[in-house]
Design a protein around this motif. Structure first.
Motif, PDB file in Angstrom:
ATOM      1  N   UNK A   1      16.215  58.369  50.423  1.00  0.00           N
ATOM      2  CA  UNK A   1      16.924  59.634  50.188  1.00  0.00           C
ATOM      3  C   UNK A   1      16.799  59.952  48.699  1.00  0.00           C
ATOM      4  N   UNK A   2      16.346  61.165  48.413  1.00  0.00           N
ATOM      5  CA  UNK A   2      16.246  61.615  47.022  1.00  0.00           C
ATOM      6  C   UNK A   2      17.081  62.879  46.897  1.00  0.00           C
ATOM      7  N   UNK A   3      18.058  62.852  45.992  1.00  0.00           N
ATOM      8  CA  UNK A   3      18.865  64.036  45.737  1.00  0.00           C
ATOM      9  C   UNK A   3      18.062  64.999  44.890  1.00  0.00           C
ATOM     10  N   UNK A   4      17.859  66.206  45.403  1.00  0.00           N
ATOM     11  CA  UNK A   4      17.060  67.189  44.671  1.00  0.00           C
ATOM     12  C   UNK A   4      17.938  68.038  43.765  1.00  0.00           C
ATOM     13  N   UNK A   5      19.175  68.298  44.164  1.00  0.00           N
ATOM     14  CA  UNK A   5      20.110  69.052  43.338  1.00  0.00           C
ATOM     15  C   UNK A   5      19.442  70.139  42.537  1.00  0.00           C
ATOM     16  N   UNK A   6      19.496  69.991  41.240  1.00  0.00           N
ATOM     17  CA  UNK A   6      18.858  70.968  40.349  1.00  0.00           C
ATOM     18  C   UNK A   6      17.617  70.366  39.698  1.00  0.00           C
ATOM     19  N   UNK A   7      17.012  69.410  40.381  1.00  0.00           N
ATOM     20  CA  UNK A   7      15.833  68.719  39.883  1.00  0.00           C
ATOM     21  C   UNK A   7      14.638  69.666  39.844  1.00  0.00           C
ATOM     22  N   UNK A   8      13.863  69.597  38.781  1.00  0.00           N
ATOM     23  CA  UNK A   8      12.646  70.412  38.694  1.00  0.00           C
ATOM     24  C   UNK A   8      11.591  69.855  39.658  1.00  0.00           C
ATOM     25  N   UNK A   9      10.633  70.684  40.010  1.00  0.00           N
ATOM     26  CA  UNK A   9       9.574  70.247  40.921  1.00  0.00           C
ATOM     27  C   UNK A   9       8.772  69.085  40.328  1.00  0.00           C
ATOM     28  N   UNK A  10       8.347  69.144  39.061  1.00  0.00           N
ATOM     29  CA  UNK A  10       7.613  67.988  38.509  1.00  0.00           C
ATOM     30  C   UNK A  10       8.424  66.685  38.557  1.00  0.00           C
ATOM     31  N   UNK A  11       9.719  66.779  38.285  1.00  0.00           N
ATOM     32  CA  UNK A  11      10.569  65.583  38.351  1.00  0.00           C
ATOM     33  C   UNK A  11      10.653  65.077  39.782  1.00  0.00           C
ATOM     34  N   UNK A  12      10.796  65.989  40.730  1.00  0.00           N
ATOM     35  CA  UNK A  12      10.862  65.603  42.135  1.00  0.00           C
ATOM     36  C   UNK A  12       9.561  64.932  42.574  1.00  0.00           C
ATOM     37  N   UNK A  13       8.436  65.483  42.166  1.00  0.00           N
ATOM     38  CA  UNK A  13       7.133  64.882  42.500  1.00  0.00           C
ATOM     39  C   UNK A  13       7.042  63.480  41.910  1.00  0.00           C
ATOM     40  N   UNK A  14       7.507  63.296  40.677  1.00  0.00           N
ATOM     41  CA  UNK A  14       7.500  61.960  40.064  1.00  0.00           C
ATOM     42  C   UNK A  14       8.394  60.991  40.828  1.00  0.00           C
ATOM     43  N   UNK A  15       9.563  61.459  41.271  1.00  0.00           N
ATOM     44  CA  UNK A  15      10.461  60.600  42.055  1.00  0.00           C
ATOM     45  C   UNK A  15       9.808  60.189  43.372  1.00  0.00           C
ATOM     46  N   UNK A  16       9.148  61.131  44.031  1.00  0.00           N
ATOM     47  CA  UNK A  16       8.450  60.822  45.288  1.00  0.00           C
ATOM     48  C   UNK A  16       7.317  59.831  45.042  1.00  0.00           C
ATOM     49  N   UNK A  17       6.581  60.051  43.977  1.00  0.00           N
ATOM     50  CA  UNK A  17       5.477  59.162  43.631  1.00  0.00           C
ATOM     51  C   UNK A  17       5.987  57.747  43.356  1.00  0.00           C
ATOM     52  N   UNK A  18       7.112  57.644  42.649  1.00  0.00           N
ATOM     53  CA  UNK A  18       7.702  56.326  42.375  1.00  0.00           C
ATOM     54  C   UNK A  18       8.142  55.647  43.665  1.00  0.00           C
ATOM     55  N   UNK A  19       8.700  56.412  44.618  1.00  0.00           N
ATOM     56  CA  UNK A  19       9.098  55.821  45.892  1.00  0.00           C
ATOM     57  C   UNK A  19       7.889  55.254  46.618  1.00  0.00           C
ATOM     58  N   UNK A  20       6.792  55.994  46.607  1.00  0.00           N
ATOM     59  CA  UNK A  20       5.559  55.491  47.241  1.00  0.00           C
ATOM     60  C   UNK A  20       5.078  54.222  46.555  1.00  0.00           C
ATOM     61  N   UNK A  21       5.118  54.220  45.238  1.00  0.00           N
ATOM     62  CA  UNK A  21       4.677  53.062  44.487  1.00  0.00           C
ATOM     63  C   UNK A  21       5.553  51.856  44.788  1.00  0.00           C
ATOM     64  N   UNK A  22       6.866  52.046  44.803  1.00  0.00           N
ATOM     65  CA  UNK A  22       7.787  50.949  45.125  1.00  0.00           C
ATOM     66  C   UNK A  22       7.552  50.400  46.523  1.00  0.00           C
ATOM     67  N   UNK A  23       7.157  51.294  47.437  1.00  0.00           N
ATOM     68  CA  UNK A  23       6.879  50.867  48.814  1.00  0.00           C
ATOM     69  C   UNK A  23       5.469  50.319  48.965  1.00  0.00           C
ATOM     70  N   UNK A  24       4.682  50.342  47.873  1.00  0.00           N
ATOM     71  CA  UNK A  24       3.316  49.838  47.929  1.00  0.00           C
ATOM     72  C   UNK A  24       2.357  50.747  48.661  1.00  0.00           C
ATOM     73  N   UNK A  25       2.633  52.046  48.642  1.00  0.00           N
ATOM     74  CA  UNK A  25       1.834  52.974  49.443  1.00  0.00           C
ATOM     75  C   UNK A  25       1.015  53.964  48.637  1.00  0.00           C
ATOM     76  N   UNK A  26       1.121  53.945  47.336  1.00  0.00           N
ATOM     77  CA  UNK A  26       0.517  55.032  46.561  1.00  0.00           C
ATOM     78  C   UNK A  26      -0.995  54.921  46.394  1.00  0.00           C
ATOM     79  N   UNK A  27      -1.568  53.834  46.636  1.00  0.00           N
ATOM     80  CA  UNK A  27      -3.034  53.724  46.481  1.00  0.00           C
ATOM     81  C   UNK A  27      -3.686  53.091  47.657  1.00  0.00           C
TER      82      UNK A  27
END
Length: 171
Positions: free
Chosen positions: A145-171
């Protein structure tokens, strides 16, 4: 990766940018449905009704939610059907709930005329009702779950990318 959340939470915008950043494909289930029905969801919704739309959406989610190197942005109500939630939770899929409050969504969507469920006299009340109904379903299907609130799109993309990386899925 499958993105779920309320209308206007950023699924399509952030999903498209994330897919581009990763070199993955991007699919928007609503755009796919509009292609299939040959017109806008809003007009179809008004003409055929919500139940008929949900039938088409269910077939689309079943087809589009196969695991792979893609980002799927789902419609806000895709979680309403058990079959859709089951398709999203297939082994190999990772579901992210982009959570935003009804108040934040109301600010973002105040001029939107394309979302059929929000074409009512009091859109904020409607968003609150939808949130109460859907939030537990989004949480049920979500791996993250990622709270988007007033998050900018670039910040949201970075958060999603970090979640993928933490899950070992980004590459």
């Amino acid at each position: 990766m499958i993105l779920v959340g309320m209308p206007g939470c950023g699924k399509s915008t952030a999903g498209r940018q994330l897919a581009r950043q990763l070199g993955w494909s991007f699919v928007d289930s609503d755009a796919e449905i509009e292609h299939e029905i040959g017109g806008s969801i809003r007009v179809f919704f008004e003409r055929e009704g919500e139940e008929r739309f949900r039938d088409i959406e269910q077939r689309a989610i079943e087809r589009l939610s196969a695991p792979g190197r893609s980002v799927l942005a789902t419609g806000g109500g895709a979680v309403l059907r058990e079959a859709n939630r089951a398709a999203m939770k297939r082994p190999g899929n990772h579901v992210v709930y982009l959570r935003a409050t009804p108040e934040d969504l109301s600010r973002r969507l105040r001029h939107d005329t394309h979302r059929p469920l929000l074409q009512v006299g009091d859109p904020l009340r409607r968003l609150r009702d939808l949130f109460r109904q859907r939030d537990p379903l989004y949480r049920e299907v979500a791996d993250f779950v990622i709270d988007t609130g007033r998050t900018s799109v670039p910040t949201l993309v970075n958060l999603l990318s970090m979640q993928l990386e933490l899950a070992g899925l980004s590459r």
